[in-house]
Design a protein around this motif. Structure first.
Motif, mmCIF file in Angstrom:
data_model
loop_
_atom_site.group_PDB
_atom_site.id
_atom_site.type_symbol
_atom_site.label_atom_id
_atom_site.label_comp_id
_atom_site.label_asym_id
_atom_site.label_seq_id
_atom_site.Cartn_x
_atom_site.Cartn_y
_atom_site.Cartn_z
ATOM 1 N N ARG A 50 0.825 -1.209 0.000
ATOM 2 C CA ARG A 50 0.000 0.000 0.000
ATOM 3 C C ARG A 50 0.862 1.263 0.000
ATOM 4 N NH1 ARG A 50 -5.868 -1.151 2.581
ATOM 5 N NH2 ARG A 50 -5.977 -3.357 2.056
ATOM 6 N N SER A 51 1.889 1.213 -0.813
ATOM 7 C CA SER A 51 2.748 2.379 -0.980
ATOM 8 C C SER A 51 1.919 3.542 -1.525
ATOM 9 C CB SER A 51 3.883 2.053 -1.951
ATOM 10 O OG SER A 51 4.582 3.208 -2.324
ATOM 11 N N PRO A 52 2.075 4.751 -0.967
ATOM 12 C CA PRO A 52 1.293 5.888 -1.464
ATOM 13 C C PRO A 52 1.489 6.117 -2.959
ATOM 14 C CG PRO A 52 2.393 6.450 0.592
ATOM 15 C CD PRO A 52 2.940 5.125 0.164
ATOM 16 N N ILE A 53 2.763 6.053 -3.410
ATOM 17 C CA ILE A 53 3.066 6.300 -4.814
ATOM 18 C C ILE A 53 4.091 5.287 -5.306
ATOM 19 C CG2 ILE A 53 3.923 7.958 -6.508
ATOM 20 C CD1 ILE A 53 3.164 10.196 -4.565
ATOM 21 N N THR A 54 3.795 4.641 -6.442
ATOM 22 C CA THR A 54 4.719 3.735 -7.115
ATOM 23 C C THR A 54 5.019 4.313 -8.497
ATOM 24 O OG1 THR A 54 3.882 1.780 -5.955
ATOM 25 C CG2 THR A 54 5.052 1.403 -8.027
ATOM 26 N N VAL A 55 6.300 4.324 -8.887
ATOM 27 C CA VAL A 55 6.699 4.904 -10.171
ATOM 28 C C VAL A 55 7.498 3.881 -10.970
ATOM 29 C CG1 VAL A 55 8.007 6.724 -11.313
ATOM 30 C CG2 VAL A 55 6.767 7.229 -9.199
ATOM 31 N N VAL A 56 7.078 3.646 -12.216
ATOM 32 C CA VAL A 56 7.828 2.792 -13.146
ATOM 33 C C VAL A 56 8.065 3.576 -14.426
ATOM 34 C CG1 VAL A 56 7.816 0.698 -14.541
ATOM 35 C CG2 VAL A 56 6.934 0.630 -12.208
ATOM 36 N N THR A 57 9.330 3.683 -14.833
ATOM 37 C CA THR A 57 9.666 4.414 -16.049
ATOM 38 C C THR A 57 10.428 3.512 -17.014
ATOM 39 O OG1 THR A 57 11.696 5.256 -15.012
ATOM 40 C CG2 THR A 57 9.738 6.668 -14.904
ATOM 41 N N GLY A 58 10.473 3.922 -18.265
ATOM 42 C CA GLY A 58 11.206 3.180 -19.285
ATOM 43 C C GLY A 58 11.040 3.855 -20.629
ATOM 44 N N GLU A 59 11.901 3.505 -21.572
ATOM 45 C CA GLU A 59 11.825 4.089 -22.905
ATOM 46 C C GLU A 59 10.533 3.663 -23.607
ATOM 47 O OE1 GLU A 59 13.775 6.259 -24.147
ATOM 48 O OE2 GLU A 59 15.557 6.154 -22.857
ATOM 49 N N ILE A 60 10.192 4.391 -24.677
ATOM 50 C CA ILE A 60 9.036 4.015 -25.489
ATOM 51 C C ILE A 60 9.226 2.584 -25.993
ATOM 52 C CG2 ILE A 60 7.773 4.512 -27.622
ATOM 53 C CD1 ILE A 60 8.644 7.420 -27.338
ATOM 54 N N GLY A 61 8.203 1.756 -25.822
ATOM 55 C CA GLY A 61 8.275 0.383 -26.317
ATOM 56 C C GLY A 61 9.034 -0.574 -25.435
ATOM 57 N N ALA A 62 9.364 -0.167 -24.201
ATOM 58 C CA ALA A 62 10.155 -1.041 -23.319
ATOM 59 C C ALA A 62 9.320 -2.136 -22.665
ATOM 60 C CB ALA A 62 10.842 -0.199 -22.237
ATOM 61 N N GLY A 63 8.007 -2.054 -22.760
ATOM 62 C CA GLY A 63 7.148 -3.094 -22.198
ATOM 63 C C GLY A 63 6.368 -2.665 -20.965
ATOM 64 N N LYS A 64 6.303 -1.365 -20.701
ATOM 65 C CA LYS A 64 5.619 -0.867 -19.496
ATOM 66 C C LYS A 64 4.128 -1.180 -19.522
ATOM 67 C CE LYS A 64 6.815 3.380 -20.329
ATOM 68 N NZ LYS A 64 7.476 3.153 -21.626
#
Length: 289
Positions: A50-64
């Motif tokens: 129950r983390s207040p904020i989760t962030v996942v980043t990656g280049e375009i097309g990386a599979g996010k």
């Protein structure tokens, strides 16, 4: 005109029951590279703790987006999900996006205070019914300092010790740069889980391609090693670009009645100028993960 016939012939020629390489995210083809597994673990960690904020980043097309779709399939029934894609706008507009994503009816002409109270009432009612809310923002790099701060304020809505809404932000590398700006120190302090999804190295590209060929019903050896070397160099290991050039390679091999994509096949694809992906990677130089 039957536009599906060429695809059917393509599949029959190689023994596939479906195309192994498409540009549409498909959880059925998900490939668990080390990096993707770590990224998904951090997504799960953020949700479960129950983390207040989760962030996942990656280049375009990386599979996010593929990872997001897999997450959505595995969330428990007590979770109410609001999914926002490519949200833009300033203060107040984002709040309307949030209410809309959660299926909450509202008056577009209402004041910001009224909209915020409307959302808070919904969150409290959902919590009272034993459920929790996760708000997922895809393409979050399009937000700005003000809208990110507005999102942070949502995480202040709580009942006793429990927060009533969790945020999952997914976006391109610019999102990471945006969040690290000095004005967003309070936002950063609320990020309990984060991960940056990198491109695939050569070995991972080979395993990724073989996996997709197998899932589609092939042998996994329809694309030669020398072709894979070239594909990695051209795409920098970005999954979407790998899919694009592998698909074109299979089309060219089928046209030549060859059952394997070779380096010469890929050279023909490049020579005809039908693969535009390399131009987006500074001349197609490899980017090792």
């Amino acid at each position: 005109m039957n536009t599906t016939a060429p695809v059917d012939i393509y599949n029959s020629f190689f023994g596939f029951h479906e195309r192994p390489f498409t540009l549409v995210p498909d959880p059925d083809f998900i490939f668990w590279s080390k990096t993707h597994r770590l990224a998904y673990t951090m997504l799960e960690y953020g949700v479960l703790t129950r983390s207040p904020i989760t962030v996942v980043t990656g280049e375009i097309g990386a599979g996010k987006t593929t990872l997001l779709q897999h997450l959505l399939k595995t969330l428990p029934e007590d979770v109410v999900v609001g999914l926002i894609s490519n949200a833009q706008g300033d203060r107040g507009e984002l709040l309307q996006w949030v209410l809309h994503s959660l299926g909450v009816r509202f008056d577009p002409a209402a004041s910001y205070v009224s909209l915020f109270q409307h959302l808070q009432d919904f969150l409290l009612e959902t919590y009272a019914n034993g459920r929790r809310v996760i708000l997922i923002i895809d393409e979050a790099q399009n937000l700005n300092v003000n809208t990110l701060e507005e999102l942070r304020m949502l995480t202040n809505i709580n009942s006793n010790k429990d927060e009533l809404v969790q945020l999952v932000l997914v976006g391109q590398p610019e999102l990471r740069e945006l969040i690290l700006r000095p004005e967003l120190k309070q936002f950063v302090q609320r990020v309990g889980s984060s991960f940056h999804l990198t491109a695939m190295n050569r070995d991972t590209v080979g395993a990724y391609v073989a996996h997709r060929l197998h899932v589609a019903g092939g042998t996994g050896r329809e694309i030669s090693d020398d072709a894979l070397d070239m594909i990695h160099d051209l795409t920098g290991g970005v999954p979407r670009l790998v899919n694009q050039i592998c698909d074109l390679g299979l089309v060219y091999a089928f046209s030549a009645e060859e059952h394997m994509v070779t380096k010469e096949t890929i050279e023909s694809v490049l020579g005809d100028g039908v693969f535009f992906g390399a131009a987006s990677l500074n001349g197609g130089q490899a980017n090792e993960a």
